[in-house]
Design an enzyme around this catalytic site. Structure first.
Site, PDB file in Angstrom:
ATOM      1  N   ARG A 121      16.751-113.622  30.845  1.00 25.97           N
ATOM      2  CA  ARG A 121      17.031-114.141  29.500  1.00 25.97           C
ATOM      3  C   ARG A 121      18.025-115.285  29.665  1.00 25.97           C
ATOM      4  O   ARG A 121      18.491-115.566  30.772  1.00 25.97           O
ATOM      5  CB  ARG A 121      17.505-113.048  28.522  1.00 25.97           C
ATOM      6  N   GLY A 122      18.347-115.950  28.541  1.00 22.22           N
ATOM      7  CA  GLY A 122      19.205-117.140  28.613  1.00 22.22           C
ATOM      8  C   GLY A 122      18.297-118.363  28.602  1.00 22.22           C
ATOM      9  O   GLY A 122      17.335-118.437  29.377  1.00 22.22           O
ATOM     10  N   ALA A 123      18.631-119.316  27.713  1.00 18.54           N
ATOM     11  CA  ALA A 123      17.709-120.427  27.445  1.00 18.54           C
ATOM     12  C   ALA A 123      17.263-121.201  28.702  1.00 18.54           C
ATOM     13  O   ALA A 123      16.059-121.315  28.961  1.00 18.54           O
ATOM     14  CB  ALA A 123      18.329-121.353  26.406  1.00 18.54           C
ATOM     15  N   ASP A 179      20.860-122.121  22.342  1.00 17.55           N
ATOM     16  CA  ASP A 179      19.419-121.934  22.588  1.00 17.55           C
ATOM     17  C   ASP A 179      18.604-123.080  22.028  1.00 17.55           C
ATOM     18  O   ASP A 179      17.506-123.367  22.514  1.00 17.55           O
ATOM     19  CB  ASP A 179      18.952-120.615  21.984  1.00 17.55           C
ATOM     20  N   ASN A 196      22.560-120.058  18.611  1.00 12.90           N
ATOM     21  CA  ASN A 196      22.976-119.310  19.812  1.00 12.90           C
ATOM     22  C   ASN A 196      22.957-117.831  19.444  1.00 12.90           C
ATOM     23  O   ASN A 196      22.627-117.449  18.306  1.00 12.90           O
ATOM     24  CB  ASN A 196      24.368-119.776  20.272  1.00 12.90           C
ATOM     25  N   LYS A 197      23.296-117.001  20.401  1.00 12.12           N
ATOM     26  CA  LYS A 197      23.252-115.549  20.217  1.00 12.12           C
ATOM     27  C   LYS A 197      23.912-115.096  18.921  1.00 12.12           C
ATOM     28  O   LYS A 197      24.960-115.631  18.534  1.00 12.12           O
ATOM     29  CB  LYS A 197      23.923-114.902  21.432  1.00 12.12           C
TER      30      LYS A 197
HETATM   31  O1  MRU Z   1      18.723-113.300  23.955  1.00 13.14           O
HETATM   32  P1  MRU Z   1      19.301-114.058  25.106  1.00 13.14           P
HETATM   33  O2  MRU Z   1      20.144-113.206  26.004  1.00 13.14           O
HETATM   34  O3  MRU Z   1      18.248-114.854  25.850  1.00 13.14           O
HETATM   35  O4  MRU Z   1      20.271-115.107  24.433  1.00 13.14           O
HETATM   36  C1  MRU Z   1      20.981-115.981  25.255  1.00 13.14           C
HETATM   37  C2  MRU Z   1      21.972-116.806  24.546  1.00 13.14           C
HETATM   38  O5  MRU Z   1      22.078-116.802  23.336  1.00 13.14           O
HETATM   39  C3  MRU Z   1      22.786-117.739  25.400  1.00 13.14           C
HETATM   40  O6  MRU Z   1      24.063-117.907  24.876  1.00 13.14           O
HETATM   41  C4  MRU Z   1      22.087-119.108  25.438  1.00 13.14           C
HETATM   42  O7  MRU Z   1      20.767-118.951  25.850  1.00 13.14           O
HETATM   43  C5  MRU Z   1      22.766-120.063  26.320  1.00 13.14           C
HETATM   44  S1  MRU Z   1      22.511-119.653  28.014  1.00 13.14           S
HETATM   45  C6  MRU Z   1      23.127-120.877  29.010  1.00 13.14           C
END
Ligand code: MRU
Length: 363
Positions: free
Chosen positions: A56-58, A249, A259-260
């Site tokens: 996970r993470g963009a 994201d 973002n999250k």
């Molecule tokens: O649901 P996730 O864990 O994929 O969400 C991730 C986030 O919101 C991160 O803060 C975002 O992707 C930035 S990662 C460099």
């Protein structure tokens, strides 16, 4: 070795390992208690891993999706070009349908699509080689971009002082090809002796902060403590936070940033207490098709993630819950956006357009 109560290991987080036949992903659902890799040999397995949060993470899901397409190319054993091209199309479609909010996923798949369009006249093995190369370039460039974000962000903080940084979710090595965006800035601050400690929001419901960010910081001996999300205001009010740094994201042209879930609340509190609120993010997270954050699609995830914590039921299954995975922070709450091309201060609209247009001309 111990430093500030943290164990130091010579350890670099490997989010994924690509060997041109398979893609191994560290299973982020099991961290920090187990360090196990899931091995993917098909694009369908990669799509499942993205959907199920193994990865996970963009930026990470963008890189991994590109490798998913490369695996589709590697797995095609025939010679017929039309068949090959339709398998690649299928893989791009399946991978696009995994998670809706992080634009990096679509950005990376678009790069893969362009490689196919540009090389359509070549033999199957030539197109395959170019797709593999593109995915590898996407990974390599993401790491370089993170290092530049870290470097640019670090300069925002004056020398001769140590800062207490609050972060949310995980925008670290696990969310990228390595180093991280928000945690990249944190790492750069630590390297330059400008970091006192990191305050890690646990990040309900998936606990990316409590499980992943703390794990990364612990491995590197960076001092931190974890708080539940509802404690952030307490620490800000007591003057124990100097700045908030988070990832993104998807960022709209006006600077609104998804973002999250929970980031919006933090930005409101930071503004109230007069604290700088930074978004650290690659330019690939900017969606040049969207004027404002209102247009950003927000993923709604399973109710189970709210009803259970680490598999333990805390809310009876017959009760109603909701689980939006992201929220949008308005540009007016953002002090600056830290990118690989430099730090963007308000007013965002013209500056974001100038920086993204400049890049599209470069290509
Ligand atoms: O649901 P996730 O864990 O994929 O969400 C991730 C986030 O919101 C991160 O803060 C975002 O992707 C930035 S990662 C460099």
């Amino acid at each position: 070795m111990e430093k500030n109560g943290c164990k130091i290991k010579d350890y670099r987080v490997k989010t994924f390992i690509w060997d041109r036949e398979s893609l191994s992903l560290i299973d982020q659902r099991r961290l920090p208690f187990e360090e196990k890799y899931v091995v993917c040999r098909t694009y369908k397995e990669v799509a499942d891993c993205i959907r199920d949060m193994v990865v996970r993470g963009a930026p990470a899901i963008g890189v991994v999706a590109a490798y998913g397409v490369a695996l589709a190319a590697v797995g095609f054993k025939g010679k017929d070009k039309d068949e090959f091209l339709s398998v690649i199309d299928e893989s791009i479609e399946a991978l696009s349908a995994t998670r809706p909010t992080a634009v990096n996923l679509f950005w990376a798949l678009d790069r893969m699509k362009k490689v196919v369009e540009k090389n359509k006249s070549l033999e199957v093995q030539e197109i395959r080689a170019r797709l593999i190369q593109e995915a590898e370039d996407i990974e390599k460039q993401d790491l370089e971009v993170n290092l530049r974000i870290g470097n640019n962000g670090e300069k925002l903080f004056e020398s001769g002082r140590k800062f207490r940084i609050l972060t949310h979710c995980n925008a670290g090595a696990l969310a990228t090809s390595g180093y991280g965006t928000a945690l990249g800035v944190v790492r750069a601050l630590a390297q330059n002796e400008k970091l006192e400690l990191v305050i890690v929001d646990e990040t309900r419901p998936y606990l990316q902060g409590a499980r992943l960010t703390s794990w990364e910081l612990y491995q590197e001996g960076i001092p931190f403590f974890v708080i539940t999300d509802n404690m952030a205001g307490y620490f800000m009010a007591r003057g124990e936070v100097d700045a908030v740094i988070v990832g993104a994201d998807r960022i709209a042209l006006n600077g609104d940033a998804a973002n999250k879930i929970g980031t919006l609340g933090l930005s409101i509190m930071a503004k109230y207490y007069g604290l700088p609120f930074y978004i650290a993010s690659p330019l690939s997270s900017i969606d040049t098709n969207l004027e404002s954050g209102k247009e950003i699609p927000i993923e709604n995830r399973s109710e189970e993630e709210v009803k259970k914590i680490m598999g333990v039921q805390i809310i009876p299954s017959y009760m109603a819950v909701r689980n939006p995975a992201f929220d949008v922070t308005p540009a007016s709450n953002i002090t600056a956006i830290i990118t690989e091309e430099g730090v963007i201060f308000p007013p965002f609209k013209e500056k974001i357009s100038a920086i993204t247009e400049g890049r599209s001309h470069e290509k």
